[in-house]
Write a protein that holds these residues in place. Structure first.
Motif, mmCIF file in Angstrom:
data_model
loop_
_atom_site.group_PDB
_atom_site.id
_atom_site.type_symbol
_atom_site.label_atom_id
_atom_site.label_comp_id
_atom_site.label_asym_id
_atom_site.label_seq_id
_atom_site.Cartn_x
_atom_site.Cartn_y
_atom_site.Cartn_z
ATOM 1 N N LYS A 187 6.822 -5.260 -4.654
ATOM 2 C CA LYS A 187 6.538 -4.646 -3.348
ATOM 3 C C LYS A 187 7.807 -4.519 -2.519
ATOM 4 N N TYR A 259 6.993 4.184 6.340
ATOM 5 C CA TYR A 259 6.767 3.836 4.936
ATOM 6 C C TYR A 259 5.345 3.310 4.726
ATOM 7 N N GLU A 263 2.412 4.973 2.499
ATOM 8 C CA GLU A 263 1.859 4.207 1.381
ATOM 9 C C GLU A 263 0.330 4.163 1.474
#
Length: 313
Positions: A187, A259, A263
């Motif tokens: 991650k 981001y 995602e």
């Protein structure tokens, strides 16, 4: 093809083929300048290329990686392959002079001699001029490879005597894989690969303790925004303003939020959840936020506006 060759071809396919072709066609220069960002494979490809000259059992025109010479080059223990690194903050003239006297001797085990200079941009003017004299009259059977992250800091007269090989920035996928190989969690590696295409910058960010706090703060804020929780507004004042103090950090906050929004949106698309209006609106707000910050609107005001438009829309 052997494992090492496959790995290097994946990192830098164009450079890999360029170097392999020059070896196969016998068109090798006596001086190369490998130019590109940290972590793009310059040092590994330099050693791989050098092994072509010394390997005792070439396989399909590539180093075998198993013979005595290949193994000694890998372990930096071959007498005819000399590597130079900065001594402290710079590469000093004494290092170049010592190199010249070393090369005045013939090769210990072969007629060939190879020099690799790492971080060549750290040569001071004296050492660069000393190297230049050497490049003007190179000894026979000699190759030098200069590596640099900053082509503009290499003397034009040195650049003009080298074949310049440009190393491409790593793709997101390659950068992520490289960071995972450094034991970073998937991650985290994925996030860093989306924030920068520079391996050096990604490693620098990952080692900064503030980064973990910043990431966790933005994740919490995003969770509040996702749930339309009014806590998001208080969180801006209590946490975000204290965590993101200067403009660079504040821009980073918005990059992180963008981001996480993307995602989540991509996950929703994959799961065929069609309610993407909120995600797209939030993303538009975040992208506009960076411009507002550049126009000197206060960070707190921008973050509060994002919260109001998202939670109370």
């Amino acid at each position: 093809m052997m494992e090492e060759a496959k790995r290097l071809e994946t990192i830098q396919p164009i450079v890999f083929r360029q170097l392999q072709n020059s070896f196969e066609h016998g068109r090798m220069a006596h001086a190369y300048l490998f130019e590109g960002d940290q972590g793009t494979g310059k040092a590994e490809l330099a050693l791989w290329f050098v092994k072509h000259l010394f390997c005792l059992d070439l396989q399909a025109g590539m180093p075998c990686e198993k013979c005595n010479n290949c193994l000694r080059i890998n372990s930096k223990d071959h007498p005819d392959v000399v590597e130079i690194e900065p001594d402290g903050q710079s590469i000093k003239v004494d290092q170049i002079r010592a190199l010249q006297s070393e090369l005045a001797k013939s090769g210990f085990e072969s007629a060939k001699k190879v020099v690799i200079i790492h971080q060549a941009e750290k040569m001071n003017l004296n050492s660069a001029n000393s190297l230049l004299k050497f490049l003007e009259e190179p000894p026979a059977n000699f190759m030098i490879i200069l590596e640099t992250q900053s082509l503009g800091k290499i003397l034009p007269t040195i650049r003009s005597r080298c074949q310049i090989i440009h190393f491409q920035a790593l793709s997101k996928e390659r950068l992520q894989a490289r960071l995972e190989a450094d034991q970073l969690p998937t991650k985290t590696a994925q996030l860093l690969a989306n924030l920068t295409n520079s391996y050096g910058k990604a490693v620098e960010i990952s080692k900064d303790e503030w980064f973990n706090e910043a990431r966790d703060s933005v994740i919490q804020w995003f969770n509040y925004l996702e749930k339309n929780d009014p806590q998001a507004f208080i969180y801006v004042q209590k946490k975000l303003v204290k965590t993101f103090k200067d403009k660079t950090q504040q821009q980073f906050c918005f990059e992180l939020l963008a981001y996480f929004v993307k995602e989540k949106r991509d996950q929703d698309l994959k799961n065929q959840q069609t309610s993407l209006v909120k995600a797209n609106n939030l993303l538009a707000e975040v992208l506009a936020a960076s411009q507002k910050l550049e126009a000197n609107v206060s960070f707190q005001n921008i973050a509060e506006q994002i919260t109001l438009h998202t939670v109370f829309a």
